[in-house]
Design a protein around this motif. Structure first.
Motif, PDB file in Angstrom:
ATOM      1  N   UNK A  15       1.375  -1.062  -0.195  1.00  0.00           N
ATOM      2  CA  UNK A  15       0.062   0.028   0.738  1.00  0.00           C
ATOM      3  C   UNK A  15       1.342   1.875  -0.042  1.00  0.00           C
ATOM      4  N   UNK A  16       0.543   2.338  -1.302  1.00  0.00           N
ATOM      5  CA  UNK A  16       1.189   3.745  -0.448  1.00  0.00           C
ATOM      6  C   UNK A  16       0.411   4.538   0.175  1.00  0.00           C
ATOM      7  N   UNK A  17       1.642   5.113   1.339  1.00  0.00           N
ATOM      8  CA  UNK A  17       2.912   5.736   0.903  1.00  0.00           C
ATOM      9  C   UNK A  17       3.598   4.824   1.666  1.00  0.00           C
ATOM     10  N   UNK A  18       2.915   3.567   2.193  1.00  0.00           N
ATOM     11  CA  UNK A  18       4.035   2.480   3.124  1.00  0.00           C
ATOM     12  C   UNK A  18       5.349   2.367   2.345  1.00  0.00           C
ATOM     13  N   UNK A  19       4.478   1.475   0.965  1.00  0.00           N
ATOM     14  CA  UNK A  19       5.426   1.139  -0.355  1.00  0.00           C
ATOM     15  C   UNK A  19       6.707   1.898  -0.155  1.00  0.00           C
ATOM     16  N   UNK A  20       6.662   2.994  -0.376  1.00  0.00           N
ATOM     17  CA  UNK A  20       7.859   3.851  -0.626  1.00  0.00           C
ATOM     18  C   UNK A  20       8.634   4.138   0.109  1.00  0.00           C
ATOM     19  N   UNK A  21       8.029   4.618   1.778  1.00  0.00           N
ATOM     20  CA  UNK A  21       8.929   4.601   3.030  1.00  0.00           C
ATOM     21  C   UNK A  21       9.388   2.858   3.444  1.00  0.00           C
ATOM     22  N   UNK A  22       9.062   2.458   3.088  1.00  0.00           N
ATOM     23  CA  UNK A  22       9.899   1.083   3.021  1.00  0.00           C
ATOM     24  C   UNK A  22      11.024   1.223   2.509  1.00  0.00           C
ATOM     25  N   UNK A  23      11.256   1.172   0.580  1.00  0.00           N
ATOM     26  CA  UNK A  23      11.582   1.507  -0.632  1.00  0.00           C
ATOM     27  C   UNK A  23      12.913   2.282  -0.417  1.00  0.00           C
ATOM     28  N   UNK A  24      12.143   3.334   0.314  1.00  0.00           N
ATOM     29  CA  UNK A  24      13.095   4.646   0.334  1.00  0.00           C
ATOM     30  C   UNK A  24      14.596   4.505   1.202  1.00  0.00           C
ATOM     31  N   UNK A  25      13.635   4.234   2.292  1.00  0.00           N
ATOM     32  CA  UNK A  25      14.442   3.803   3.828  1.00  0.00           C
ATOM     33  C   UNK A  25      15.401   2.575   3.137  1.00  0.00           C
ATOM     34  N   UNK A  26      14.346   1.224   2.595  1.00  0.00           N
ATOM     35  CA  UNK A  26      15.917   0.393   2.603  1.00  0.00           C
ATOM     36  C   UNK A  26      16.730   1.056   1.770  1.00  0.00           C
ATOM     37  N   UNK A  27      16.735   1.885   0.677  1.00  0.00           N
ATOM     38  CA  UNK A  27      18.155   2.155  -0.315  1.00  0.00           C
ATOM     39  C   UNK A  27      18.643   2.769   0.556  1.00  0.00           C
ATOM     40  N   UNK A  28      18.908   3.914   1.870  1.00  0.00           N
ATOM     41  CA  UNK A  28      19.424   4.833   2.825  1.00  0.00           C
ATOM     42  C   UNK A  28      20.039   3.275   3.257  1.00  0.00           C
ATOM     43  N   UNK A  29      19.779   2.185   3.526  1.00  0.00           N
ATOM     44  CA  UNK A  29      20.329   1.605   4.885  1.00  0.00           C
ATOM     45  C   UNK A  29      21.463   0.839   3.816  1.00  0.00           C
ATOM     46  N   UNK A  30      20.799   0.460   3.291  1.00  0.00           N
ATOM     47  CA  UNK A  30      21.965  -0.403   1.965  1.00  0.00           C
ATOM     48  C   UNK A  30      22.888   0.666   1.413  1.00  0.00           C
ATOM     49  N   UNK A  31      22.330   2.288   1.522  1.00  0.00           N
ATOM     50  CA  UNK A  31      24.210   3.094   0.992  1.00  0.00           C
ATOM     51  C   UNK A  31      25.353   2.891   1.964  1.00  0.00           C
ATOM     52  N   UNK A  32      24.674   3.034   3.270  1.00  0.00           N
ATOM     53  CA  UNK A  32      26.048   2.947   4.172  1.00  0.00           C
ATOM     54  C   UNK A  32      26.957   2.287   4.201  1.00  0.00           C
ATOM     55  N   UNK A  33      26.006   0.434   4.173  1.00  0.00           N
ATOM     56  CA  UNK A  33      26.130  -0.940   4.526  1.00  0.00           C
ATOM     57  C   UNK A  33      27.173  -0.807   3.389  1.00  0.00           C
ATOM     58  N   UNK A  34      27.135  -0.838   2.177  1.00  0.00           N
ATOM     59  CA  UNK A  34      27.656  -0.821   0.859  1.00  0.00           C
ATOM     60  C   UNK A  34      29.538  -0.295   1.090  1.00  0.00           C
ATOM     61  N   UNK A  35      29.592   1.200   1.828  1.00  0.00           N
ATOM     62  CA  UNK A  35      30.827   0.849   2.289  1.00  0.00           C
ATOM     63  C   UNK A  35      31.294   0.194   3.320  1.00  0.00           C
TER      64      UNK A  35
END
Length: 216
Positions: free
Chosen positions: A123-143
């Motif tokens: 459901x939106x906007x929950x879907x976008x919240x999860x996907x956006x936050x996951x990208x943010x977490x993965x950005x730092x984890x990648x380093x």
């Protein structure tokens, strides 16, 4: 009585290695999100503390997607903290138009928002919240993954575990796009007082070593 002090995130990693998701792992990273965003690094079966004891202060990492933070110790924050710390979740939810964003301490608010979103991932906007936050977490984890190449990454702390397997899977998928190596990504198993559990396990280990040290 002997007295020791330890970083809270390191103690959470001790608990996971002795009792939880990192059992039998000598190389892993524990990413922790509570009041702050931090990491514990276990390399070769030992906690890596660094020269000053500050290894794992990943909240200070400069990352894309947020302004460069200078004088990080004075600000008590950094790029990764601003991008993906618990305080960023309520702010992101408001930007996306999520209704009924909780007031009060941001850690509890972030946990409530992520738990609610994980229950309605399509459901939106929950879907976008999860996907956006996951990208943010993965950005730092990648380093972290690029430098350490761990076999395992454990997601721990209230603000991460609230998203459950839904958030974990999204972070894993994003990390596969951003990092060359593919560590296994799991949720922490020790949910009740992980820092205290780690402290108790550390004290027990020291006591066993003293009692059973036959060289004395």
């Amino acid at each position: 009585m002997p007295f020791e002090y330890e970083n809270d995130v390191n103690l959470a990693a001790v608990a996971e290695r002795r009792l939880g998701a990192a059992r039998d792992h000598d190389d892993f990273v524990l990413l922790w999100s509570q009041e702050g965003l931090g990491a514990a690094l276990v390399l070769g079966g030992r906690l890596h503390r660094g020269f000053t004891g500050g290894a794992g202060e990943v909240g200070f990492l400069p990352v894309p997607g947020t302004p460069l933070v200078r004088q990080v110790t004075k600000a008590n924050s950094g790029g990764y903290q601003e991008l993906a710390g618990a305080q960023a979740v309520p702010r992101l939810a408001r930007e996306l138009g999520v209704r009924h964003v909780p007031q009060g301490p941001y850690t509890e608010a972030a946990a409530a928002l992520l738990e609610r979103a994980a229950a309605r991932p399509d459901e939106e906007p929950h879907r976008t919240l999860l996907h956006t936050y996951a990208t943010r977490l993965a950005t730092g984890l990648a380093s972290l993954v690029a430098v350490l190449d761990p076999a395992l990454v454990v997601l721990s702390g209230t603000a991460l575990t609230a998203g459950g397997a839904v958030l974990r899977d999204l972070v894993r998928d994003e990390l596969e796009e951003l990092a060359a190596s593919r560590p296994r990504l799991v949720l922490g198993d020790v949910r009740e007082h992980p820092v205290l559990r780690g402290a108790l396990e550390s004290a027990l280990a020291s006591t066993r070593d003293e009692v059973f040290d036959t060289s004395r």
